[in-house]
Design a protein around this motif. Structure first.
Motif, PDB file in Angstrom:
ATOM      1  N   ILE A  49       0.646  -1.210   0.000  1.00  0.00           N
ATOM      2  CA  ILE A  49      -0.199   0.118   0.025  1.00  0.00           C
ATOM      3  C   ILE A  49       0.859   1.331  -0.038  1.00  0.00           C
ATOM      4  O   ILE A  49       0.660   2.115  -0.599  1.00  0.00           O
ATOM      5  CB  ILE A  49      -0.904   0.191   1.419  1.00  0.00           C
ATOM      6  CG1 ILE A  49      -1.607  -1.226   1.294  1.00  0.00           C
ATOM      7  CG2 ILE A  49      -1.742   1.498   1.154  1.00  0.00           C
ATOM      8  CD1 ILE A  49      -2.722  -1.138   0.408  1.00  0.00           C
ATOM      9  N   THR A  50       1.955   1.328   0.799  1.00  0.00           N
ATOM     10  CA  THR A  50       2.819   2.375   0.845  1.00  0.00           C
ATOM     11  C   THR A  50       3.387   2.510  -0.376  1.00  0.00           C
ATOM     12  O   THR A  50       3.707   3.726  -0.579  1.00  0.00           O
ATOM     13  CB  THR A  50       3.806   2.237   2.067  1.00  0.00           C
ATOM     14  OG1 THR A  50       2.753   2.155   3.537  1.00  0.00           O
ATOM     15  CG2 THR A  50       4.824   3.419   2.281  1.00  0.00           C
ATOM     16  N   SER A  51       4.046   1.542  -0.952  1.00  0.00           N
ATOM     17  CA  SER A  51       4.613   1.541  -2.215  1.00  0.00           C
ATOM     18  C   SER A  51       3.893   2.255  -3.138  1.00  0.00           C
ATOM     19  O   SER A  51       4.343   2.961  -4.184  1.00  0.00           O
ATOM     20  CB  SER A  51       5.170   0.243  -2.607  1.00  0.00           C
ATOM     21  OG  SER A  51       6.098  -0.458  -1.339  1.00  0.00           O
ATOM     22  N   ALA A  52       2.575   1.841  -3.377  1.00  0.00           N
ATOM     23  CA  ALA A  52       1.618   2.333  -4.353  1.00  0.00           C
ATOM     24  C   ALA A  52       1.305   3.615  -4.309  1.00  0.00           C
ATOM     25  O   ALA A  52       1.324   4.565  -5.255  1.00  0.00           O
ATOM     26  CB  ALA A  52       0.444   1.516  -4.418  1.00  0.00           C
ATOM     27  N   ALA A  53       1.246   4.207  -3.041  1.00  0.00           N
ATOM     28  CA  ALA A  53       1.179   5.693  -2.703  1.00  0.00           C
ATOM     29  C   ALA A  53       2.267   6.733  -3.017  1.00  0.00           C
ATOM     30  O   ALA A  53       2.148   7.450  -3.547  1.00  0.00           O
ATOM     31  CB  ALA A  53       0.781   5.812  -1.271  1.00  0.00           C
ATOM     32  N   PRO A  62      -4.750   7.380   1.772  1.00  0.00           N
ATOM     33  CA  PRO A  62      -5.697   7.080   0.700  1.00  0.00           C
ATOM     34  C   PRO A  62      -5.901   8.324  -0.255  1.00  0.00           C
ATOM     35  O   PRO A  62      -6.301   7.952  -1.483  1.00  0.00           O
ATOM     36  CB  PRO A  62      -6.943   7.232   1.653  1.00  0.00           C
ATOM     37  CG  PRO A  62      -6.421   6.886   3.222  1.00  0.00           C
ATOM     38  CD  PRO A  62      -4.989   7.424   3.013  1.00  0.00           C
ATOM     39  N   GLU A  63      -5.382   9.537  -0.005  1.00  0.00           N
ATOM     40  CA  GLU A  63      -5.500  10.297  -0.994  1.00  0.00           C
ATOM     41  C   GLU A  63      -4.571  10.119  -2.283  1.00  0.00           C
ATOM     42  O   GLU A  63      -4.885  10.199  -3.338  1.00  0.00           O
ATOM     43  CB  GLU A  63      -4.962  11.800  -0.422  1.00  0.00           C
ATOM     44  CG  GLU A  63      -5.056  12.805  -1.569  1.00  0.00           C
ATOM     45  CD  GLU A  63      -4.535  14.395  -0.617  1.00  0.00           C
ATOM     46  OE1 GLU A  63      -4.166  15.224  -1.605  1.00  0.00           O
ATOM     47  OE2 GLU A  63      -4.395  14.485   0.394  1.00  0.00           O
ATOM     48  N   ALA A  64      -3.327   9.641  -1.869  1.00  0.00           N
ATOM     49  CA  ALA A  64      -2.509   9.031  -2.795  1.00  0.00           C
ATOM     50  C   ALA A  64      -3.024   7.926  -3.813  1.00  0.00           C
ATOM     51  O   ALA A  64      -2.787   7.926  -4.810  1.00  0.00           O
ATOM     52  CB  ALA A  64      -1.159   8.772  -2.418  1.00  0.00           C
ATOM     53  N   LEU A  65      -3.592   7.057  -3.051  1.00  0.00           N
ATOM     54  CA  LEU A  65      -4.174   5.819  -3.675  1.00  0.00           C
ATOM     55  C   LEU A  65      -5.297   6.026  -4.483  1.00  0.00           C
ATOM     56  O   LEU A  65      -5.796   5.269  -5.140  1.00  0.00           O
ATOM     57  CB  LEU A  65      -4.379   4.755  -2.432  1.00  0.00           C
ATOM     58  CG  LEU A  65      -3.560   4.185  -1.549  1.00  0.00           C
ATOM     59  CD1 LEU A  65      -4.122   3.362  -0.511  1.00  0.00           C
ATOM     60  CD2 LEU A  65      -2.410   3.477  -2.402  1.00  0.00           C
ATOM     61  N   SER A 115       4.768   0.707   7.546  1.00  0.00           N
ATOM     62  CA  SER A 115       5.164  -0.293   7.541  1.00  0.00           C
ATOM     63  C   SER A 115       4.419  -1.881   7.869  1.00  0.00           C
ATOM     64  O   SER A 115       4.673  -2.715   7.322  1.00  0.00           O
ATOM     65  CB  SER A 115       6.243  -0.602   8.328  1.00  0.00           C
ATOM     66  OG  SER A 115       5.804  -0.284   9.592  1.00  0.00           O
ATOM     67  N   GLY A 116       3.262  -1.410   8.504  1.00  0.00           N
ATOM     68  CA  GLY A 116       2.111  -2.494   8.757  1.00  0.00           C
ATOM     69  C   GLY A 116       2.525  -3.081  10.174  1.00  0.00           C
ATOM     70  O   GLY A 116       1.963  -4.165  10.475  1.00  0.00           O
ATOM     71  N   LEU A 117       3.434  -2.417  10.995  1.00  0.00           N
ATOM     72  CA  LEU A 117       3.616  -3.104  12.143  1.00  0.00           C
ATOM     73  C   LEU A 117       2.748  -2.866  13.061  1.00  0.00           C
ATOM     74  O   LEU A 117       2.504  -3.608  14.018  1.00  0.00           O
ATOM     75  CB  LEU A 117       5.138  -2.570  12.838  1.00  0.00           C
ATOM     76  CG  LEU A 117       6.504  -3.163  11.919  1.00  0.00           C
ATOM     77  CD1 LEU A 117       7.591  -2.395  12.322  1.00  0.00           C
ATOM     78  CD2 LEU A 117       6.440  -4.616  12.101  1.00  0.00           C
ATOM     79  N   SER A 130      -9.506  -7.583  -0.248  1.00  0.00           N
ATOM     80  CA  SER A 130     -10.131  -7.324  -1.578  1.00  0.00           C
ATOM     81  C   SER A 130      -9.420  -6.354  -2.250  1.00  0.00           C
ATOM     82  O   SER A 130      -9.007  -6.076  -3.519  1.00  0.00           O
ATOM     83  CB  SER A 130     -11.634  -7.304  -1.552  1.00  0.00           C
ATOM     84  OG  SER A 130     -11.782  -6.069  -0.786  1.00  0.00           O
ATOM     85  N   TYR A 131      -8.978  -5.248  -1.548  1.00  0.00           N
ATOM     86  CA  TYR A 131      -8.168  -3.948  -1.868  1.00  0.00           C
ATOM     87  C   TYR A 131      -6.961  -4.458  -2.311  1.00  0.00           C
ATOM     88  O   TYR A 131      -6.470  -4.043  -3.297  1.00  0.00           O
ATOM     89  CB  TYR A 131      -7.973  -2.902  -0.809  1.00  0.00           C
ATOM     90  CG  TYR A 131      -7.396  -1.845  -1.211  1.00  0.00           C
ATOM     91  CD1 TYR A 131      -8.283  -0.924  -1.777  1.00  0.00           C
ATOM     92  CD2 TYR A 131      -6.069  -1.723  -1.491  1.00  0.00           C
ATOM     93  CE1 TYR A 131      -7.507   0.336  -2.484  1.00  0.00           C
ATOM     94  CE2 TYR A 131      -5.632  -0.376  -1.927  1.00  0.00           C
ATOM     95  CZ  TYR A 131      -6.360   0.549  -2.479  1.00  0.00           C
ATOM     96  OH  TYR A 131      -5.661   1.582  -3.127  1.00  0.00           O
ATOM     97  N   LEU A 132      -6.110  -5.281  -1.504  1.00  0.00           N
ATOM     98  CA  LEU A 132      -4.842  -5.734  -2.008  1.00  0.00           C
ATOM     99  C   LEU A 132      -4.817  -6.711  -3.177  1.00  0.00           C
ATOM    100  O   LEU A 132      -4.078  -6.514  -4.074  1.00  0.00           O
ATOM    101  CB  LEU A 132      -4.256  -6.520  -1.023  1.00  0.00           C
ATOM    102  CG  LEU A 132      -3.579  -5.723   0.214  1.00  0.00           C
ATOM    103  CD1 LEU A 132      -3.211  -6.608   1.501  1.00  0.00           C
ATOM    104  CD2 LEU A 132      -2.247  -5.168  -0.324  1.00  0.00           C
ATOM    105  N   THR A 133      -5.917  -7.604  -3.140  1.00  0.00           N
ATOM    106  CA  THR A 133      -6.272  -8.204  -4.531  1.00  0.00           C
ATOM    107  C   THR A 133      -6.351  -7.455  -5.721  1.00  0.00           C
ATOM    108  O   THR A 133      -5.915  -7.726  -6.861  1.00  0.00           O
ATOM    109  CB  THR A 133      -7.283  -9.385  -4.075  1.00  0.00           C
ATOM    110  OG1 THR A 133      -6.864 -10.050  -3.254  1.00  0.00           O
ATOM    111  CG2 THR A 133      -7.352 -10.066  -5.301  1.00  0.00           C
ATOM    112  N   ARG A 134      -7.225  -6.499  -5.557  1.00  0.00           N
ATOM    113  CA  ARG A 134      -7.294  -5.624  -6.642  1.00  0.00           C
ATOM    114  C   ARG A 134      -6.227  -4.833  -7.186  1.00  0.00           C
ATOM    115  O   ARG A 134      -6.020  -4.416  -8.252  1.00  0.00           O
ATOM    116  CB  ARG A 134      -8.582  -4.560  -6.515  1.00  0.00           C
ATOM    117  CG  ARG A 134      -9.738  -5.256  -6.331  1.00  0.00           C
ATOM    118  CD  ARG A 134     -10.908  -4.273  -6.137  1.00  0.00           C
ATOM    119  NE  ARG A 134     -11.570  -3.616  -7.052  1.00  0.00           N
ATOM    120  CZ  ARG A 134     -12.403  -2.617  -7.282  1.00  0.00           C
ATOM    121  NH1 ARG A 134     -13.285  -2.541  -6.175  1.00  0.00           N
ATOM    122  NH2 ARG A 134     -12.772  -1.971  -8.247  1.00  0.00           N
ATOM    123  N   LEU A 135      -5.585  -4.249  -6.122  1.00  0.00           N
ATOM    124  CA  LEU A 135      -4.315  -3.514  -6.344  1.00  0.00           C
ATOM    125  C   LEU A 135      -3.413  -4.379  -7.034  1.00  0.00           C
ATOM    126  O   LEU A 135      -2.755  -4.033  -8.214  1.00  0.00           O
ATOM    127  CB  LEU A 135      -3.590  -3.234  -4.963  1.00  0.00           C
ATOM    128  CG  LEU A 135      -2.618  -2.043  -5.215  1.00  0.00           C
ATOM    129  CD1 LEU A 135      -2.809  -0.974  -6.024  1.00  0.00           C
ATOM    130  CD2 LEU A 135      -1.887  -1.702  -3.801  1.00  0.00           C
TER     131      LEU A 135
END
Length: 494
Positions: A143-147, A351-354, A370-372, A381-386
């Motif tokens: 998610i962070t990388s895509a943003a 979310p604004e970047a995404l 980082s997800g920690l 489903s969001y990750l799957t679509r991404l």
């Protein structure tokens, strides 16, 4: 969490290779912007051209006179929405008979949430609470990388600078968010790809001072790490993480990710990365006093060095699950978008970047980059679509695929017990981001299935999976992933 850096064998036609990039340049699947519509338009255009060719041939056969010159009507230049629009999920239509019920019911998975889609058709083949937001562990780095790619692009770099102080003999080291800056001598490499070197920055500074006619030796060194502010640690992070080598505090100025050993991915880290950096830089200016502060607005720049590109940073962040790269990128995205420089600001900024990708971000909770944090929440489903967009090679998302660990071969999927035994069949065919915190084991990415189909998938195993025998949960995640691999497009949701 991270593990010692493994050897990285070459792969063919997959992430990080010329063949892999070319494959995605050619491919336009249902997740790509206008994928299906473009195919229909292309087919219609082909039919028109064929029809025109037949008519022209008929005219040549029946008359010897020259065909009249017809001025074609100019085709208006299409105006494309700058946003990328990801197709909505498509319910599976054809019956599927390959069941993974036993693997999905494995008690080692604790509470399972998962989703699998066919990357070529967009059909949902398997779903277990796929639309329910939940903690992601380190799969959040995707998610962070895509943003970061949406905001900066793949080629952006970040600078660490030295500027002149307000008084003669004073210089200011200004952090720009590059946590990969290395204290290793130039010519010797740290764990990070293409990292800048502190000795290079010091040498450039000395040259600049000499060129400016500065005759006073550097007697005072000011350290400015103010870009990220003081909100540098979340209360729900594991306090043992620095000693275990997983993370340090989030600061805009640090060297080698604050590792004790810059050449070892799993090296213990410190708890004061700014102090480590100041100590390392001060060695190049003997006798100078060191203090923290901020550079004056408009101060003359003496020297700078650049971080690796965003694409390179993403590669290192995903392959070895480097938490500090992810945290720095998230903070830089937030600052760039004007949201702020705190953990709280990420909820607005990410979310604004995404939004660039056209996938609804409803329900996404962003606590860190980082997800920690256990407070992060993203629907599978969001990750799957991404990952559908990643697989389609949309925009600059290829940088994400280039960094994904490969099952049994690279990065965090090359650990001793990953995809072993009955799960060896999927080795080399799963390209996915791992995730682990005490209450979640996760895996999300791309599967090149045994039947030749391509799947995008997300698995969350949620509960007390990391408190006792955590590797048993990993084996359960790998077993379910391998079951998806074996079923391919025949995967049943039953």
């Amino acid at each position: 969490m991270t593990s010692p850096a493994p050897s990285v064998p070459e792969t063919t036609g997959r992430p990080g290779t010329v063949e892999g990039a070319a494959r995605h340049i050619r491919r336009r699947g249902p997740f790509a912007p206008g994928g299906a519509a473009r195919s229909i338009v292309a087919a219609a255009l082909a039919a028109v051209l064929v029809g025109a060719s037949v008519l022209s041939l008929g005219a040549v056969a029946t008359t010897a006179t020259a065909a009249p010159v017809v001025t074609p009507t100019p085709t208006p230049t299409p105006t494309e929405d700058p946003r990328i629009v990801a197709d909505d999920p498509v319910p599976a239509t054809a019956p599927r008979m390959c069941s993974v019920a036993d693997a999905a019911a494995d008690p080692r998975l604790a509470t399972l949430q998962a989703q699998v889609r066919n990357a070529d058709t967009g059909e949902i083949l398997f779903d277990r609470s796929g639309d329910t937001p939940a903690r992601t562990a380190s799969t959040f780095k995707v998610i962070t990388s895509a943003a970061a790619l949406a905001v900066f692009g793949a080629d952006r770099t970040f600078e660490t600078r030295v500027v002149a102080g307000d008084e003669p003999g004073t210089i200011v080291l200004v952090g720009g968010g590059d946590i990969t800056l290395s204290r290793m001598p130039t010519g010797e490499e740290s764990v990070y790809t293409d990292a800048a070197h502190l000795d290079d920055l010091a040498a450039k500074t000395t040259v600049a001072l000499t060129a400016a006619g500065e005759t006073t030796a550097v007697s005072r060194l000011v350290i400015d790490s103010s870009l990220f502010g003081t909100d540098d640690w979340r209360p729900d992070w594991n306090p043992n993480s620095p000693a275990e080598g997983y993370q340090t505090r989030v600061t805009a100025l640090q060297v080698d990710g604050d590792r004790e050993d810059p050449t070892r991915t799993g090296s213990p880290r410190g708890t004061d990365p700014v102090a480590r950096t100041a100590e390392a830089f001060a060695k190049y200016f003997p006798g100078a006093t060191v203090e923290t502060g901020t550079a004056s607005v408009g101060a003359d720049e003496l020297a700078s060095v650049s971080s690796p590109t965003v694409a390179s940073l993403i590669h290192d962040s995903l392959l070895e699950s480097d938490n500090m790269i992810a945290e720095a990128l998230a903070r830089l995205v937030s600052i760039e978008l004007g949201a702020g420089n705190t953990f709280a600001s990420l909820q607005q900024a990410i979310p604004e970047a995404l939004a660039e990708y056209g996938i609804p971000t409803d329900g996404i909770v962003v606590a860190d980059g980082s997800g920690l944090s256990t407070a992060n929440a993203v629907p599978p489903s969001y990750l799957t679509r991404l990952f559908g967009l990643v697989e389609d090679g949309v925009g600059e998302l290829e940088a994400i695929e280039a960094g994904l660990p490969v099952a049994g071969e690279t990065g965090t999927l090359d650990e001793d017990r990953r995809f072993t035994g009955d799960n060896e069949a999927a080795r080399g065919h799963v390209f996915a981001k791992t995730g682990y915190i005490l209450s979640a084991y996760t895996l999300s990415g791309i599967i090149e299935a045994a039947d030749g189909s391509t799947l995008v998938f997300t698995i969350y195993a949620l509960g007390t999976v990391g408190e006792t025998l955590p590797w048993t949960t990993v084996e359960g995640v790998d077993a379910l992933t391998t079951a998806f691999f074996r079923c391919g497009d025949s995967l049943s949701n039953a």
